[in-house]
Design a protein around this motif. Structure first.
Motif, PDB file in Angstrom:
ATOM      1  N   ASN A  13       0.787  -1.245   0.111  1.00  0.00           N
ATOM      2  CA  ASN A  13       0.075   0.001  -0.046  1.00  0.00           C
ATOM      3  C   ASN A  13       0.840   1.470  -0.028  1.00  0.00           C
ATOM      4  O   ASN A  13       0.722   2.225  -0.711  1.00  0.00           O
ATOM      5  N   LEU A  14       1.778   1.273   0.872  1.00  0.00           N
ATOM      6  CA  LEU A  14       2.864   2.540   1.009  1.00  0.00           C
ATOM      7  C   LEU A  14       3.436   2.736  -0.265  1.00  0.00           C
ATOM      8  O   LEU A  14       3.488   3.681  -1.062  1.00  0.00           O
ATOM      9  N   ILE A  15       3.870   1.553  -0.941  1.00  0.00           N
ATOM     10  CA  ILE A  15       4.646   1.659  -2.405  1.00  0.00           C
ATOM     11  C   ILE A  15       3.810   2.229  -3.322  1.00  0.00           C
ATOM     12  O   ILE A  15       3.888   2.993  -4.085  1.00  0.00           O
ATOM     13  N   LYS A  16       2.627   1.577  -3.234  1.00  0.00           N
ATOM     14  CA  LYS A  16       1.489   2.126  -4.219  1.00  0.00           C
ATOM     15  C   LYS A  16       1.260   3.448  -3.976  1.00  0.00           C
ATOM     16  O   LYS A  16       1.171   4.257  -5.075  1.00  0.00           O
ATOM     17  N   ALA A  17       1.265   3.954  -2.942  1.00  0.00           N
ATOM     18  CA  ALA A  17       0.631   5.412  -2.427  1.00  0.00           C
ATOM     19  C   ALA A  17       2.034   6.362  -2.964  1.00  0.00           C
ATOM     20  O   ALA A  17       1.690   7.293  -3.842  1.00  0.00           O
ATOM     21  N   ALA A  18       2.901   5.840  -2.753  1.00  0.00           N
ATOM     22  CA  ALA A  18       4.445   6.625  -2.925  1.00  0.00           C
ATOM     23  C   ALA A  18       4.430   6.577  -4.732  1.00  0.00           C
ATOM     24  O   ALA A  18       4.809   7.634  -5.236  1.00  0.00           O
ATOM     25  N   ARG A  19       3.973   5.414  -5.496  1.00  0.00           N
ATOM     26  CA  ARG A  19       3.985   5.621  -6.798  1.00  0.00           C
ATOM     27  C   ARG A  19       2.959   6.489  -7.390  1.00  0.00           C
ATOM     28  O   ARG A  19       3.145   7.166  -8.425  1.00  0.00           O
ATOM     29  N   ASN A  20       1.746   6.393  -6.595  1.00  0.00           N
ATOM     30  CA  ASN A  20       0.862   7.223  -7.133  1.00  0.00           C
ATOM     31  C   ASN A  20       1.276   8.668  -7.130  1.00  0.00           C
ATOM     32  O   ASN A  20       1.045   9.679  -8.129  1.00  0.00           O
ATOM     33  N   SER A  21       1.789   9.235  -6.136  1.00  0.00           N
ATOM     34  CA  SER A  21       2.463  10.283  -5.744  1.00  0.00           C
ATOM     35  C   SER A  21       3.316  10.938  -6.948  1.00  0.00           C
ATOM     36  O   SER A  21       3.256  11.907  -7.469  1.00  0.00           O
ATOM     37  N   ILE A  22       4.214   9.998  -6.974  1.00  0.00           N
ATOM     38  CA  ILE A  22       5.420  10.014  -7.887  1.00  0.00           C
ATOM     39  C   ILE A  22       4.689  10.235  -9.303  1.00  0.00           C
ATOM     40  O   ILE A  22       4.994  10.889 -10.059  1.00  0.00           O
ATOM     41  N   GLU A  23       3.752   9.549  -9.784  1.00  0.00           N
ATOM     42  CA  GLU A  23       3.079   9.363 -11.034  1.00  0.00           C
ATOM     43  C   GLU A  23       2.531  11.026 -11.308  1.00  0.00           C
ATOM     44  O   GLU A  23       2.453  11.321 -12.221  1.00  0.00           O
ATOM     45  N   ARG A  24       1.900  11.550 -10.306  1.00  0.00           N
ATOM     46  CA  ARG A  24       1.331  12.692 -10.282  1.00  0.00           C
ATOM     47  C   ARG A  24       2.336  13.709 -10.502  1.00  0.00           C
ATOM     48  O   ARG A  24       2.281  14.517 -11.377  1.00  0.00           O
ATOM     49  N   ILE A  25       3.285  13.491  -9.962  1.00  0.00           N
ATOM     50  CA  ILE A  25       4.306  14.688  -9.958  1.00  0.00           C
ATOM     51  C   ILE A  25       5.116  14.499 -11.182  1.00  0.00           C
ATOM     52  O   ILE A  25       5.739  15.797 -11.815  1.00  0.00           O
ATOM     53  N   LYS A  26       5.308  13.385 -11.555  1.00  0.00           N
ATOM     54  CA  LYS A  26       5.998  12.885 -12.891  1.00  0.00           C
ATOM     55  C   LYS A  26       5.552  13.993 -13.850  1.00  0.00           C
ATOM     56  O   LYS A  26       6.358  14.326 -14.626  1.00  0.00           O
ATOM     57  N   ILE A  27       4.381  14.260 -14.078  1.00  0.00           N
ATOM     58  CA  ILE A  27       3.898  15.256 -15.139  1.00  0.00           C
ATOM     59  C   ILE A  27       4.799  16.498 -15.328  1.00  0.00           C
ATOM     60  O   ILE A  27       5.054  16.944 -16.289  1.00  0.00           O
ATOM     61  N   PHE A  28       5.307  17.079 -14.046  1.00  0.00           N
ATOM     62  CA  PHE A  28       6.016  18.300 -13.976  1.00  0.00           C
ATOM     63  C   PHE A  28       7.359  18.103 -14.156  1.00  0.00           C
ATOM     64  O   PHE A  28       8.136  19.076 -14.463  1.00  0.00           O
ATOM     65  N   LEU A  29       7.804  16.855 -14.407  1.00  0.00           N
ATOM     66  CA  LEU A  29       9.139  16.557 -14.481  1.00  0.00           C
ATOM     67  C   LEU A  29       9.934  16.992 -15.942  1.00  0.00           C
ATOM     68  O   LEU A  29      10.882  17.623 -15.945  1.00  0.00           O
ATOM     69  N   ARG A  30       9.074  16.880 -16.940  1.00  0.00           N
ATOM     70  CA  ARG A  30       9.792  17.491 -18.201  1.00  0.00           C
ATOM     71  C   ARG A  30       9.685  18.772 -18.309  1.00  0.00           C
ATOM     72  O   ARG A  30      10.281  19.726 -19.155  1.00  0.00           O
ATOM     73  N   VAL A  31       9.198  19.559 -17.286  1.00  0.00           N
ATOM     74  CA  VAL A  31       9.180  21.145 -17.412  1.00  0.00           C
ATOM     75  C   VAL A  31      10.538  21.425 -17.167  1.00  0.00           C
ATOM     76  O   VAL A  31      11.141  21.119 -16.070  1.00  0.00           O
ATOM     77  N   LYS A  32      11.060  22.371 -17.831  1.00  0.00           N
ATOM     78  CA  LYS A  32      12.296  22.869 -17.469  1.00  0.00           C
ATOM     79  C   LYS A  32      12.557  23.922 -16.502  1.00  0.00           C
ATOM     80  O   LYS A  32      11.281  24.368 -16.073  1.00  0.00           O
ATOM     81  N   GLY A  33      13.564  24.096 -15.956  1.00  0.00           N
ATOM     82  CA  GLY A  33      13.924  25.073 -14.956  1.00  0.00           C
ATOM     83  C   GLY A  33      13.230  24.516 -13.568  1.00  0.00           C
ATOM     84  O   GLY A  33      13.275  23.385 -13.163  1.00  0.00           O
TER      85      GLY A  33
END
Lengths: 973, 218
Positions: A610-630
């Motif tokens: 569950n924890l890993i899943k939650a972490a993964r969801n969080s990271i998945e959500r944040i991931k969208i912003f990764l490609r943004v430069k700066g």
């Protein structure tokens, strides 16, 4: 100026001083002082001074003075000037004037007095009609001021105005000559004079004069007027484009002379005029817009406005108008479903409608505005900030109010939607690259403000969730522990299960985000949690009730269970799952949970999942912003790492570590005498094949705490591997973290976790070994019969009532040798050892396992030796003993732990000393003295100790000792 | 101990102790593994001390349990070897057909047995590794001649491909059975021929029909 002014103001006797100045100047004021003085003179005064004398004229002509004025106007460029200098130098070089010319130019650029052009220029200056006019103009105020006995600079405005009005006629005359600009101006018009300006060393005065000549009449006209509508510019220029142009030029020109007392006042006047003109133009523009006369009036006035002060004001007009026409005040609540979920489809459709409307508008803008203005961008930016930014912010507010998780989900989704929106607006053509990138940055800029809050929320929510999970798990297990007993599975089939499980774990991980993103964090709990909560009731009853209940009553606090559970029990469990899992991942998790549930009091795989899943969801959500430069990208990256770190910390520190501590505690509390193994009698011991160590029979004996511990290690290992997969899949493969970066906090904390796991394993194993050895010693003492290695002699056995079936006559021919197999105790001990040695195979590092097995082996050896020293061996029993020792040896060599085999080989060799007939006592002594036989495993003293355990020792002792120690008969007697 | 005796007592009619001797590396352990467990281990190490194995075979209508002692070829202590041979009713003198030195040692082994073991012991010459025909160093004929000269049984075996392994044991056990069953009437003498304490000769009579046999023995 102010200093000079101040000085002259103080000086009451003004005309006198002026006379003095001129006299002194004429006579030869040092040039240096003159040069300082001219710096503080307004332009008209400069011109006047130039006429005083040749010397003054020279001083006024200094290039630097004029460069300064040009700089004030913001049109002088040193770079251009240097370039010009280079070009002219080169040209001169070609003309073979060489260095001299260069030097001259350099010299001229500094002083410009001996410039060849000077005279011409000067002539120009003098001959120019404006200048003539100026001169007269200048003369008059001077006269006035002289006659008024007042300072030139303190002329009251009305006075001045009057004086200027007196010049009006002359100006008119002058203006009429503008009709023929060529005759009037050598090479430029008032409209172009600024744009034609060139920065050139040595010609600053000439260039400035060009501008001055063209603009001064309009400027002084404008600044002196009260009714701005009457201004010369509006009379002279009729087209609004030209008017804009000249106004622009005048505004630049207005900053040239910052010495003049009225400088600021003039400037303000110019800008007021510009404002007036601008508002008039805007009115025209609006009119055009209303008439939709885009290509006519609108375009024209747009150009006018642009040439005046850039595009800002008219783009503003466009934007305001657009916003007024399209009311976009939307209710953010409308984008949420009744359940409180953000409805991204609605949002998307709104955005695409909006995008097309903006697209239309920007097409108009494209046509109306010249391309270099980038009107579209400014417009979109404005509209975005006005409409979407507000909307999205309020959506966030609403989401936050409803549910923080909903906010976390909404945030990246709006971002995706907006990216799509921007994408719609972007043009396909490559030439608009700048436009496209600027568009992209609009969204990013907007998110830059809120991303911090979002990321913080994401992290804190995750942390809170994880901590909460761990806490509730701990509470739950604490309750369970006191109330129920646990089952512990044997470890034999676990290896393949683990592989399966990890395989599916990995597979699910590889799946696209879209699948799992639909499930909220919380749904992860719903299906598998059943298993952990319902297990106590579902557990099958244990088979050997008497022992279990006994031990239960003795040790309720440790949750004593029994081992060797029937497999079928789990099948019934499976039927009780009411909530069927929805994904393969969860299904696998449930199956795994079923198999491993015995140990859920310590670690929970489900919790880890569950924890890993939650972490993964969080990271998945944040991931969208990764490609943004700066900044955004960097922060997102950091947060991904932080989430991983806190995942590992919470899972490791709060969960796994606590579990290990509990397990260790149990191991420590375990006392061999309190608990017992499963009743040995009822169990049909499986035949253990020592060569490959396989146990052919299912029932196995395990020590409960050690078995728990081994399970713990297994789960710990699983968790670690899950984390590893997570780390690899989510972090390194996305290049969030460099696996080899030893400074990265994620890598460090992962390493720490692994270290902690290893330490836990090591501690547990060390205690586990103790417990196991205690158990083995206990078995040696309790199970081994003293007759095992020392069978009763034939004659005595006949008399034994316990074996009535054995007739001495029947068995008189040395029956004892008929049994050459290992004794029961040997089999049991070896099986116990074997089971425990294999508990950890595959779940911990090979090195750890080796150490564990070797340590066990050595301790086992010591235990056997200790045990043998308590028994008595006869020649007949030696065969049994040797059989046992062979059995131990085969078991140990089956482990493939090289360092152990010599010990057990030594034991084998030791067994032989009991085989030797008592009659051969001398040979026995010789053999005992041959230490090489025992491979250096035993000390002579030890060998002596062992040989004392011979049943016939008293009889052979004498002979043996004599051989061993060379004792003579007499010594013993 | 009594428990175990009870469990085993019904399994067989006779218990024979058979010793494997021969130079180190001729394949004693492997032939035993083949016979008792039908296994073959290519990388077996030299035996330490002694190992035991049992297998029950049928001879005539009797169950004969063979207790085979696999000894270390390099054991040099007489005190220990005599313990090996003590009470043995059969011995397999093994050599490696690819190794003539091991064949030559047979005489030495034979002498050792004659010195230390029961004079009635049945000896069998076994040439092992018969699968390695291309490396043969000891001709079958020569060994056969030697065997007949010394009144030994003879067989060539291969533990690797299991050729003749069962047959070898079957033969020697049959021979032992015949020799000792013929002697049953002379059991008193036989008894005396045993080593001092006399508990290791393994001719055990099944309890069921013990009544008649008992009287014979005593």
């Amino acid at each position: 100026m102010s200093q000079f002014n101040g000085h002259s103001n103080d000086n009451r006797n003004h005309d006198k001083s002026l006379k003095q100045v001129s006299r002194v100047a004429g006579r030869g004021i040092p040039r240096v002082i003159l040069q300082q003085v001219v710096k503080y003179l307004p332009i008209p005064d400069l011109l006047r001074l130039a006429q005083v004398s040749k010397k003054c004229c020279d001083v006024v002509n200094v290039d630097e003075l004029w460069v300064q004025k040009l700089r004030n106007m913001g049109i002088w460029s040193d770079d251009d000037a240097r370039k010009m200098l280079k070009i002219t130098t080169q040209e001169d070089d070609i003309q073979s004037n060489g260095r001299q010319a260069e030097r001259e130019i350099l010299f001229n650029s500094n002083f410009s007095i001996e410039d060849n052009d000077t005279d011409d220029e000067w002539d120009d200056f003098k001959q120019a009609p404006i200048e003539k006019n100026k001169v007269t103009e200048i003369k008059e105020p001077t006269l006035i001021s002289f006659s008024d006995n007042a300072d030139l600079n303190s002329i009251p405005p009305e006075n001045k105005e009057m004086h200027i009005n007196s010049q009006e006629k002359k100006k008119e005359k002058l203006l009429s000559s503008f009709n023929n600009p060529k005759a009037l101006l050598k090479e430029s018009s008032p409209l172009e004079v600024i744009s034609q300006f060139k920065s050139e060393y040595g010609h600053a005065r000439r260039e400035f004069m060009k501008i001055f000549r063209n603009l001064a009449p309009f400027y002084y006209d404008l600044v002196d007027l009260i009714d701005l509508g009457q201004a010369l510019i509006f009379r002279y220029f009729h087209e609004p484009e030209e008017q804009a142009q000249i106004l622009k030029s005048l505004s630049i020109f207005s900053s040239a002379d910052d010495i003049d007392v009225n400088h600021l006042e003039y400037k303000a006047k110019v800008s007021t005029t510009i404002e007036m003109f601008e508002s008039a133009a805007l009115q025209e523009l609006e009119l055009g817009l209303e008439n939709k006369d885009y290509m006519g009036g609108v375009k024209r006035y747009v150009n006018v406005l642009i040439s005046l002060d850039g595009a800002k004001s008219c783009i503003d007009l466009f934007t305001q108008k657009y916003l007024l026409e399209n009311d976009y005040h939307l209710d953010p609540q409308g984008f949420f479903s009744e359940q409180g979920h953000f409805n991204s489809a609605d949002f998307d459709s709104f955005l695409s409608a909006f995008a097309s409307s903006i697209g239309e508008q920007s097409e108009i803008l494209d046509n109306v505005f010249p391309p270099k203005v980038q009107a579209k961008i400014t417009f979109i930016e404005e509209v975005f900030n006005e409409v979407i930014a507000d909307l999205v912010s309020s959506i966030f507010e609403v989401a936050k109010e409803r549910n923080i998780v909903s906010y976390l989900n909404t945030f990246p989704r709006t971002y995706i939607a907006l990216l799509k929106f921007i994408d719609n607006l972007q043009t396909k053509s490559a030439q608009d690259k700048c436009y496209n990138t600027t568009l992209g940055s609009i969204v990013d800029q907007f998110y830059e403000f809120s991303i911090d809050i979002y990321l913080e929320q994401e992290l804190s929510i995750f942390k809170a969730y994880a901590k909460d999970e761990v806490r509730s798990f701990n509470q739950q297990t604490a309750q369970q522990e006191t109330a129920t007993e646990k089952l512990y599975l044997s470890n034999i089939t676990k290896e393949s299960d683990k592989v399966d499980f990890l395989g599916s774990f990995k597979r699910v991980f590889a799946k696209p985000f879209s699948n799992s993103s639909k499930s909220e964090i919380n749904t992860g709990l719903s299906s598998p949690s059943i298993s952990s909560t319902s297990t106590p009731q579902l557990r099958p009853a244990t088979t050997s009730g008497s022992t279990t209940s006994l031990s239960l009553s003795v040790l309720p606090e440790t949750g004593t269970g029994r081992i060797g559970t029937p497999r079928g029990g789990f099948m019934t469990d499976m039927n009780n799952i009411t909530n069927l899992p929805t994904t393969e991942f969860e299904a696998q998790a449930v199956i795994m949970m079923k198999k491993l549930e015995g140990i859920n009091t310590l670690f929970s795989l489900e919790l880890a999942l569950n924890l890993i899943k939650a972490a993964r969801n969080s990271i998945e959500r944040i991931k969208i912003f990764l490609r943004v430069k700066g900044q955004i990208g960097l922060e997102a990256k950091e947060h991904c790492e932080t989430i991983f770190v806190s995942l590992v910390n919470i899972l490791g520190g709060d969960h796994v570590k606590v579990g290990f501590e509990k397990a260790l505690q149990r191991l420590k509390e375990y006392h061999i005498n309190k608990t017992r193994l499963t009743e040995l009698d009822g169990v049909n011991l499986g035949e253990l094949n020592p060569k490959n160590g396989k146990i052919n029979h299912a029932p196995t004996l395990t020590l409960e705490p050690l078995a728990i511990f081994a399970e713990l290690v297994n789960i710990g290992d699983l968790i670690q591997q899950m984390l590893h997969v997570f780390f690899e899949e989510e972090l390194t493969s996305r290049k969030l973290v460099d696996r080899n970066d030893f400074l990265s906090s994620a890598v460090n904390c992962k390493r720490k976790f692994e270290q902690m796991l290893d330490e836990g394993v090591a501690d547990g194993l060390s205690r586990g070994i103790d417990v196991l050895m205690e158990q083995i010693d206990f078995m040696f003492i309790t199970v081994q019969l003293s007759s095992d290695y020392n069978p009763l002699p034939q004659s005595l056995r006949i008399a034994q009532p316990s074996s009535p079936s054995l007739s001495g006559l029947k068995n008189r021919i040395g029956a004892p040798t008929n049994n050459v197999g290992p004794t029961q105790v040997a089999k049991k001990v070896v099986e116990l050892l074997s089971v425990h040695m294999r508990l950890l195979v595959g779940s911990t590092e090979k090195a750890t396992l080796d150490v564990f097995q070797q340590e066990l082996g050595v301790r086992f050896f010591a235990s056997i030796c200790k045990h043998l020293k308590t028994l008595t061996m006869s020649v007949a029993g030696s065969i049994t003993l040797i059989s046992d020792l062979n059995y131990y040896y085969n078991f140990i060599s089956g482990l493939k732990q090289k360092p152990l085999t010599p010990y057990f080989g030594g034991l084998k060799a030791l067994g032989q000393i009991y085989l030797i007939d008592g009659k051969d006592s001398k040979a026995l002594g010789v053999l005992l003295s041959d230490m090489s036989r025992f491979g250096g495993i035993f000390q002579p003293e030890e060998i002596y100790e062992f040989v004392q355990r011979r049943e016939d020792w008293p009889r052979v002792r004498r002979e043996v000792e004599r051989v061993m120690y060379g004792f003579a008969d007499c010594v013993i007697v | 101990m009594s428990n175990e005796l009870r469990t085993y007592s019904g399994d067989y009619d006779y218990l024979f102790k058979v010793v494997l001797t021969g130079d180190s590396g001729v394949g004693k352990t492997n032939i035993l593994d083949r016979f008792s467990r039908n296994e073959f281990n290519l990388d077996s190490k030299s035996t330490i001390g002694v190992e035991f194995a049992t297998r029950t075979v049928q001879i005539d209508d009797k169950h004969v349990k063979a207790q085979i002692w696999d000894t270390a070829g390099q054991e040099r202590y007489r005190a220990i070897t005599s313990a090996y041979y003590r009470g043995a009713v059969g011995a397999l003198l093994m050599y490696d057909i690819t190794n003539s030195a091991s064949y030559k040692s047979i005489a030495k082994w034979m002498e050792e047995i004659r010195e230390q073991a029961d004079p009635n012991i049945v000896l069998m010459l076994v040439g092992n590794k018969s699968d390695l025909k291309h490396l043969r160093a000891v001709p079958t004929k020569e060994a056969k001649n030697f065997a007949s000269q010394n009144k030994l049984l003879f067989i060539e075996t291969s533990a690797l491909d299991a050729t003749n392994v069962d047959l070898a044991f079957q033969n020697i056990l049959t021979e032992v059975y015949h020799r000792y069953s013929a002697q049953e009437g002379l059991s008193n003498e036989f008894d005396e021929s045993k080593p001092a304490r006399g508990q290791t000769i393994s001719l055990t009579v099944q309890p069921d029909d013990s009544a008649s046999k008992k009287s014979n023995c005593c």
